[in-house]
Design an enzyme around this catalytic site. Structure first.
Site, PDB file in Angstrom:
ATOM      1  N   GLU A  91       0.854  -1.214  -0.020  1.00 42.61           N
ATOM      2  CA  GLU A  91       0.070   0.229  -0.034  1.00 42.61           C
ATOM      3  C   GLU A  91       1.046   1.103  -0.116  1.00 42.61           C
ATOM      4  OE1 GLU A  91      -2.444  -0.050   3.616  1.00 42.61           O
ATOM      5  OE2 GLU A  91      -2.902  -2.118   3.040  1.00 42.61           O
ATOM      6  N   CYS A 104       3.320   8.347   1.938  1.00 39.05           N
ATOM      7  CA  CYS A 104       3.540   7.234   2.897  1.00 39.05           C
ATOM      8  C   CYS A 104       3.896   5.912   2.192  1.00 39.05           C
ATOM      9  CB  CYS A 104       2.587   7.134   3.791  1.00 39.05           C
ATOM     10  SG  CYS A 104       2.826   5.820   4.952  1.00 39.05           S
ATOM     11  N   CYS A 111       5.161  -7.840   7.286  1.00 39.15           N
ATOM     12  CA  CYS A 111       6.011  -7.196   8.211  1.00 39.15           C
ATOM     13  C   CYS A 111       6.068  -8.553   9.324  1.00 39.15           C
ATOM     14  CB  CYS A 111       5.183  -6.107   8.921  1.00 39.15           C
ATOM     15  SG  CYS A 111       6.438  -5.572  10.211  1.00 39.15           S
ATOM     16  N   CYS A 115       3.786  -6.641  16.018  1.00 38.51           N
ATOM     17  CA  CYS A 115       2.861  -5.474  16.913  1.00 38.51           C
ATOM     18  C   CYS A 115       1.617  -5.916  17.133  1.00 38.51           C
ATOM     19  CB  CYS A 115       3.389  -4.251  16.680  1.00 38.51           C
ATOM     20  SG  CYS A 115       4.927  -3.521  16.525  1.00 38.51           S
ATOM     21  N   CYS A 118      -1.374  -3.921  15.196  1.00 40.42           N
ATOM     22  CA  CYS A 118      -1.095  -3.443  13.712  1.00 40.42           C
ATOM     23  C   CYS A 118      -1.788  -4.329  12.627  1.00 40.42           C
ATOM     24  CB  CYS A 118       0.201  -3.465  13.414  1.00 40.42           C
ATOM     25  SG  CYS A 118       0.812  -3.016  11.842  1.00 40.42           S
ATOM     26  N   CYS A 356      -1.932   1.475   8.553  1.00 44.42           N
ATOM     27  CA  CYS A 356      -0.926   0.534   8.204  1.00 44.42           C
ATOM     28  C   CYS A 356      -1.398  -0.983   7.814  1.00 44.42           C
ATOM     29  CB  CYS A 356      -0.181  -0.094   9.649  1.00 44.42           C
ATOM     30  SG  CYS A 356       1.503   0.001   9.216  1.00 44.42           S
TER      31      CYS A 356
HETATM   32  N1  SAH Z   1       7.476  -0.492  11.257  1.00 43.93           N
HETATM   33  C1  SAH Z   1       7.596   0.950  11.230  1.00 43.93           C
HETATM   34  C2  SAH Z   1       6.846   1.794  10.455  1.00 43.93           C
HETATM   35  C3  SAH Z   1       5.420   1.104   9.760  1.00 43.93           C
HETATM   36  S1  SAH Z   1       4.266   1.431  11.174  1.00 43.93           S
HETATM   37  C4  SAH Z   1       7.334   1.400  12.718  1.00 43.93           C
HETATM   38  O1  SAH Z   1       6.948   0.690  13.512  1.00 43.93           O
HETATM   39  O2  SAH Z   1       7.453   2.537  12.927  1.00 43.93           O
HETATM   40  C5  SAH Z   1       3.910   3.202  11.187  1.00 43.93           C
HETATM   41  C6  SAH Z   1       3.104   3.559  12.393  1.00 43.93           C
HETATM   42  O3  SAH Z   1       1.886   3.426  12.543  1.00 43.93           O
HETATM   43  C7  SAH Z   1       3.815   3.053  13.526  1.00 43.93           C
HETATM   44  O4  SAH Z   1       4.071   4.109  14.486  1.00 43.93           O
HETATM   45  C8  SAH Z   1       2.714   2.184  13.857  1.00 43.93           C
HETATM   46  O5  SAH Z   1       2.807   1.591  15.439  1.00 43.93           O
HETATM   47  C9  SAH Z   1       1.547   2.585  13.720  1.00 43.93           C
HETATM   48  N2  SAH Z   1       0.497   1.773  13.498  1.00 43.93           N
HETATM   49  C10 SAH Z   1       0.254   0.613  13.302  1.00 43.93           C
HETATM   50  N3  SAH Z   1      -0.984   0.143  13.260  1.00 43.93           N
HETATM   51  C11 SAH Z   1      -1.836   0.956  13.457  1.00 43.93           C
HETATM   52  C12 SAH Z   1      -3.298   1.248  13.911  1.00 43.93           C
HETATM   53  N4  SAH Z   1      -4.000   0.444  13.774  1.00 43.93           N
HETATM   54  N5  SAH Z   1      -3.528   2.596  14.280  1.00 43.93           N
HETATM   55  C13 SAH Z   1      -2.773   3.758  14.528  1.00 43.93           C
HETATM   56  N6  SAH Z   1      -1.502   3.440  14.139  1.00 43.93           N
HETATM   57  C14 SAH Z   1      -0.895   2.271  13.903  1.00 43.93           C
END
Ligand code: SAH
Length: 365
Positions: A91, A104, A111, A115, A118, A356
């Protein structure tokens, strides 16, 4: 599989054109279109129609193609679902803002970080993206912006001279950029040299891969770094971000402040506000209680950083809920009282599943 002309060197493209029995100058014409992000050959109006058809049948322009495009109701955010040459999907998101056009981009297909909040990580990691595959994402956005210009759509609120160009890049899409650090650096160098995007307008976001942060430090370009912190103690952070078991919170912050301090830049701290559903159905704050606000302040007080508080974008497969607006403001007030810079990140494109990996996940299912 069709040949991807964007991936060819000038010599290879010249050979390709010669093999088709075409005059040499066609290679140069095609290259110009490729550099502008032409999605296919039909748009190359300075080529004869027959040739455009032949090319469409045998070759592809970019190393990815748009399979779905969603626009937010306010017309400011566009999300692209893209398919790579091997069928993997990623995306990217274009955000038209008052300060410029920000894209972005994804750095991996899927990934591996796991987390808990996510969507990107739910199907695991497929593979790293190449420099060309990352770069082509900004070309897709650039092409879209040029088309905005041709339509009568209002483009940017402040409409300055750069209207229609990508001005900012955030590497915050699917994937962990510092697990693919070589290609990410290659991509940034290229965006800087070929598109003229300043180092300071480029942001890499990481969940905290310490050796990767050190590599950025050695590389030495003054880009912005964002750390996805999401918790102020190792105990809580390890529960929601498994990577914390490998690289502990303080080590991540030390490496990150070393990087940002080197260039005298403000470090971005990303902090999603998470709650869980309590027994009585009310949200129970997880990482955003007043106690955690005090702990976070202790960690960051006196440092050159900005805490972005991010409302969690709901992901069906995940069990969190968003805290109430009151809880968010109480959390922020404590940080401010302690002298920690903070802001609440505006949600963009929420109506099109901009968080994400949401779109990719829906499509795969
Ligand atoms: N892996 C990297 C970049 C991708 S995630 C990182 O962890 O920074 C980009 C951002 O979106 C990160 O801060 C992540 O924690 C956040 N993110 C992921 N899922 C999300 C969600 N459902 N709602 C809000 N932010 C989210």
């Amino acid at each position: 599989m069709k040949k991807i002309l964007f991936n060819m060197t000038d010599a290879e493209l010249a050979q390709f054109v010669e093999n088709m029995g075409l005059p040499r100058f066609r290679a140069k014409q095609i290259r110009e279109w490729l550099n502008r992000g032409a999605p296919d050959f039909s748009v190359m109006k300075n080529l004869p129609e027959k040739l455009r058809d032949d090319l469409n049948a045998n070759a592809q322009t970019l190393p990815l193609r748009v399979v779905k495009e969603l626009e937010s109701s306010d017309g400011q955010t566009t999300k692209f679902l893209l398919e790579l040459g091997d069928g993997e999907q990623i995306e990217c998101v274009l955000m038209r803002t008052s300060y410029g056009n920000s894209v972005c981009v994804s750095s991996q297909a899927g990934c591996a970080m796991g987390c808990k909040f996510c969507a990107s990580t739910l199907l695991g990691l497929k593979r790293n993206l190449t420099v060309n595959e990352i770069y082509a994402q900004i070309l897709v956005a650039q092409w879209e912006l040029r088309n905005d210009k041709l339509s009568d759509k209002p483009i940017r609120p402040n409409g300055d001279a750069n209207n229609g160009d990508v001005s900012h890049i955030v590497i915050m899409g699917t994937g962990e950029p510092l697990q693919n650090v070589e290609n990410v650096i290659g991509f940034i160098e290229r965006a800087n040299s070929d598109m003229g995007i300043g180092w300071r307008k480029i942001t890499v976001s990481t969940c905290g891969i310490v050796p990767g942060i050190h590599e950025l430090t050695r590389w030495g370009r003054p880009i912005n770094l964002a750390i996805s912190l999401h918790a102020p103690t190792d105990e809580l952070r390890s529960k929601i971000m498994p990577i914390n078991n490998k690289y502990h919170l303080q080590d991540v912050l030390d490496a990150a402040f070393e990087f940002s301090g080197l260039h005298n830049r403000q470090l971005m701290i990303e902090y999603i506000l998470l709650a869980v559903r309590g027994e009585n159905g009310e949200p129970e704050l997880l990482n955003c209680t007043p106690e955690y606000a005090e702990k976070l302040s202790e960690l960051l007080r006196g440092q050159n950083c900005m805490v972005n508080l991010i409302p969690w974008n709901a992901v069906d497969e995940r069990d969190f809920v968003s805290p109430s607006g009151n809880a968010v403001h109480r959390f922020q007030d404590i940080l401010i009282k302690n002298g920690v810079h903070t802001r609440i990140r505006r949600e963009r494109g929420n109506d099109i599943g901009s968080a994400c990996g949401q779109l990719r996940l829906k499509h795969k299912k």
